[in-house]
Design a protein around this motif. Structure first.
Motif, PDB file in Angstrom:
ATOM      1  N   PRO A 272     -22.399   2.583  -9.066  1.00  0.00           N
ATOM      2  CA  PRO A 272     -21.467   2.316  -7.634  1.00  0.00           C
ATOM      3  C   PRO A 272     -20.016   3.207  -7.905  1.00  0.00           C
ATOM      4  N   LEU A 273     -19.601   3.606  -6.823  1.00  0.00           N
ATOM      5  CA  LEU A 273     -18.525   4.728  -6.624  1.00  0.00           C
ATOM      6  C   LEU A 273     -17.427   4.205  -7.635  1.00  0.00           C
ATOM      7  N   ALA A 274     -16.892   2.780  -7.564  1.00  0.00           N
ATOM      8  CA  ALA A 274     -15.659   2.281  -8.148  1.00  0.00           C
ATOM      9  C   ALA A 274     -16.048   2.271  -9.709  1.00  0.00           C
ATOM     10  N   SER A 275     -17.060   2.431 -10.158  1.00  0.00           N
ATOM     11  CA  SER A 275     -17.575   2.171 -11.565  1.00  0.00           C
ATOM     12  C   SER A 275     -17.391   3.667 -12.209  1.00  0.00           C
ATOM     13  N   ILE A 276     -17.397   4.704 -11.442  1.00  0.00           N
ATOM     14  CA  ILE A 276     -17.429   6.010 -11.859  1.00  0.00           C
ATOM     15  C   ILE A 276     -16.479   6.323 -12.847  1.00  0.00           C
ATOM     16  N   PRO A 277     -15.131   5.967 -12.671  1.00  0.00           N
ATOM     17  CA  PRO A 277     -13.937   6.261 -13.563  1.00  0.00           C
ATOM     18  C   PRO A 277     -14.149   5.665 -15.040  1.00  0.00           C
ATOM     19  N   LEU A 278     -14.841   4.480 -14.970  1.00  0.00           N
ATOM     20  CA  LEU A 278     -14.988   3.648 -16.153  1.00  0.00           C
ATOM     21  C   LEU A 278     -16.152   4.194 -16.854  1.00  0.00           C
TER      22      LEU A 278
ATOM     23  N   GLU B 280     -20.336  12.345 -19.431  1.00  0.00           N
ATOM     24  CA  GLU B 280     -19.872  13.554 -20.049  1.00  0.00           C
ATOM     25  C   GLU B 280     -20.812  14.816 -20.323  1.00  0.00           C
ATOM     26  N   PRO B 281     -22.020  14.277 -21.010  1.00  0.00           N
ATOM     27  CA  PRO B 281     -23.237  15.199 -21.105  1.00  0.00           C
ATOM     28  C   PRO B 281     -23.514  15.879 -19.977  1.00  0.00           C
ATOM     29  N   LEU B 282     -23.299  15.664 -18.716  1.00  0.00           N
ATOM     30  CA  LEU B 282     -23.821  16.246 -17.512  1.00  0.00           C
ATOM     31  C   LEU B 282     -22.760  17.132 -17.062  1.00  0.00           C
ATOM     32  N   LYS B 283     -21.724  17.455 -17.441  1.00  0.00           N
ATOM     33  CA  LYS B 283     -20.660  18.134 -16.992  1.00  0.00           C
ATOM     34  C   LYS B 283     -20.987  19.735 -16.622  1.00  0.00           C
ATOM     35  N   THR B 284     -21.827  20.214 -17.354  1.00  0.00           N
ATOM     36  CA  THR B 284     -22.464  21.532 -17.076  1.00  0.00           C
ATOM     37  C   THR B 284     -23.988  21.531 -16.456  1.00  0.00           C
ATOM     38  N   LYS B 285     -24.306  20.485 -16.081  1.00  0.00           N
ATOM     39  CA  LYS B 285     -25.749  20.409 -15.297  1.00  0.00           C
ATOM     40  C   LYS B 285     -25.543  20.004 -13.831  1.00  0.00           C
TER      41      LYS B 285
END
Length: 100
Positions: A41-47, A53-58
């Motif tokens: 859910p959109l609101a949970s993304i910051p949490l 983190e492992p997907l930052k370059t994917k």
């Protein structure tokens, strides 16, 4: 990175590609219909940034009902350093309508 069309996503999923695919709608919406994406859910993304983190370059694909929330998710994740975030154009509605 450019957003993804329903046709491209459908084709890639049919080929068996394993994609980081997230549904940014709410639980109840996901329960009504989903295309196999992980619920985020959109609101949970910051949490959940540390977990993502492992997907930052994917390549990461996000979708919602019509594209509005997934566009917000894309903007937020991009600001957090995610380099290849794509929003499903037209959301799950366009994806499901494309299958008819």
């Amino acid at each position: 990175m450019n957003d993804i069309t329903p046709e491209e996503l459908k084709s890639r999923l049919e080929k068996g590609e394993t994609l980081p695919l997230f549904d940014v709608r709410e639980d109840w919406e996901y329960d009504e219909s989903n295309i196999g994406a992980e619920l985020l859910p959109l609101a949970s993304i910051p949490l959940r940034l540390k977990e993502l983190e492992p997907l930052k370059t994917k390549e990461v694909i996000v979708h919602c009902k019509s594209g509005s929330r997934s566009h917000q998710a894309k903007k937020y994740l991009s600001k957090q350093g995610f380099r290849q975030v794509r929003s499903l154009i037209g959301g799950i509605e366009a994806y499901l309508n494309n299958q008819k």
